[in-house]
Design a protein around this motif. Structure first.
Motif, short mmCIF file in Angstrom:
data_model
loop_
_atom_site.label_atom_id
_atom_site.label_comp_id
_atom_site.label_asym_id
_atom_site.label_seq_id
_atom_site.Cartn_x
_atom_site.Cartn_y
_atom_site.Cartn_z
N GLY A 74 -26.70 30.19 -3.60
CA GLY A 74 -26.31 31.47 -3.23
C GLY A 74 -26.32 32.17 -4.33
O GLY A 74 -26.23 32.05 -5.20
N THR A 75 -25.34 33.22 -3.61
CA THR A 75 -25.54 34.53 -4.22
C THR A 75 -24.25 33.81 -5.27
O THR A 75 -24.21 34.87 -6.19
N ASP A 76 -23.47 33.07 -4.95
CA ASP A 76 -22.40 32.62 -6.01
C ASP A 76 -22.92 32.14 -7.09
O ASP A 76 -21.58 31.77 -7.93
N LEU A 77 -23.51 31.56 -7.08
CA LEU A 77 -24.69 30.95 -8.29
C LEU A 77 -24.92 32.51 -9.63
O LEU A 77 -24.38 32.16 -10.70
N VAL A 78 -24.81 33.45 -9.08
CA VAL A 78 -24.86 34.62 -10.21
C VAL A 78 -23.44 35.30 -10.43
O VAL A 78 -23.03 36.04 -11.07
N GLU A 79 -22.83 35.40 -9.02
CA GLU A 79 -21.99 36.36 -9.25
C GLU A 79 -20.85 35.28 -9.85
O GLU A 79 -20.09 36.03 -10.25
N ASN A 80 -20.48 34.19 -10.16
CA ASN A 80 -19.52 33.64 -10.00
C ASN A 80 -20.27 31.75 -10.43
O ASN A 80 -19.92 31.01 -9.69
N PRO A 81 -20.95 32.22 -12.00
CA PRO A 81 -21.67 30.79 -12.30
C PRO A 81 -20.80 29.61 -12.54
O PRO A 81 -20.83 28.17 -11.92
#
Length: 323
Positions: free
Chosen positions: A300-307
């Motif tokens: 999801g986008t959390d992988l980029v925003e908070n890897p």
């Protein structure tokens, strides 16, 4: 992979750095380095037209002479293979490699069969090292292996490869993987652009969309080890309708992972045509999957925003569907 000039003129040893497996290839080291993408200048395979057959051998593997010769004419070369024996490749006058591919399919098939003689299997996969644990990531082209790999680097972890690896057993019989190419590539988009900003010290090319890449010039960079033991297998699924906010992980049985690995490798090596190679690589896969957790991952986008937090959660042994 290390290239070692052989004693015979024009022969090169292609040696795995972490497992000891090696092939001998009848090419000068400079040409082989270009053919493998280890240098910026690309090798021109058409110059092999009219030359003697390219011979590849796996001298460390047992040699057999009980199999029939297998011959296949591809658009980019003719291969002549025998299970449990050296193989060869010739390029005819009308044969031309696919320009989008680094290496001809015939060369990939030839070297793949030779690696398989000793139980080593080339796989279209990524390998990450998260908190010291190696993760084999299987996913179709465009599923996000490169984004996942660069997110791991951005989170302070390590990346062995984002595309092609050699899956094998180390000297102690433990599953391990080593990269087969020296560059990394990202499909441009929101996720890639965010990661490139976080990894500004990496020499990404400024080429046009849809892709950008960087070549591993400093092989001493600890963020990019040559290989790693494998302790988990992730099957990466592309989001079906846009990218969700939260990455998810679901346990899957080893049989599902086995099917995915075979599909991501060279399926011909598992056929009756190559009995010695099939037996050797299945032994490797059995050792890999015997006690290795296998999971399906949807990012999801959390992988980029908070890897950092996302990868730590995905590495856990138990998962929850709630935040």
């Amino acid at each position: 992979m290390r290239l070692i000039e052989d004693h015979a003129p024009g022969n090169t040893c292609l040696a795995a750095e972490t497992t000891g497996h090696a092939l001998t290839i009848s090419m000068p080291a400079a040409d082989l380095a270009a053919a493998l993408g280890q240098v910026s200048q690309r090798y021109d395979w058409t110059q092999r037209r009219g030359q003697p057959a390219l011979i590849v051998d796996n001298p460390g593997a047992r040699r057999f002479s009980d199999a029939a010769i297998f011959e296949q004419a591809l658009d980019d070369g003719d291969v002549r293979l025998t299970s449990g024996a050296p193989g060869e490749l010739t390029v005819g006058a009308g044969q031309r490699p696919e320009p989008r591919l680094l290496m001809p399919r015939s060369f990939v098939l030839l070297t793949g069969q030779q690696w398989a003689r000793s139980g080593a299997l080339p796989v279209h996969a990524a390998v990450l090292v998260i908190d010291g644990r190696g993760v084999l990531v299987i996913g179709q082209r465009g599923a996000g292996k490169s984004v996942l790999g660069l997110a791991a680097v951005a989170a302070g972890h390590r990346l062995v490869s984002d595309d092609w690896v050699l899956l094998t057993l180390d000297s102690h019989g433990h599953p391990a993987a080593e990269r087969l190419r020296e560059f990394f590539m990202l499909r441009r988009g929101w996720a890639a652009d965010q990661l490139i900003q976080r990894l500004s010290d990496l020499p990404f090319s400024t080429g046009q969309r849809p892709k950008t890449a960087f070549r591993l010039e400093d092989r001493t960079d600890v963020r990019f080890p040559a290989g790693a033991p494998i302790e988990q297998v992730w099957l990466l699924e592309r989001p079906r309708a846009g990218r969700a906010e939260r990455s998810t992980a679901t346990p899957v049985p080893p049989s599902t992972a086995l099917a995915a690995i075979i599909e991501a490798s060279i399926a011909l090596l598992f056929s009756q045509t190559f009995p010695h190679e099939r037996r050797a690589v299945l032994d490797t896969l059995q050792a890999l999957l015997r006690n290795t957790p296998c999971r399906t991952i949807t990012t999801g986008t959390d992988l980029v925003e908070n890897p950092e937090q996302t990868l730590a959660r995905l590495m856990q042994h138990r998962f929850s569907s709630t935040p």
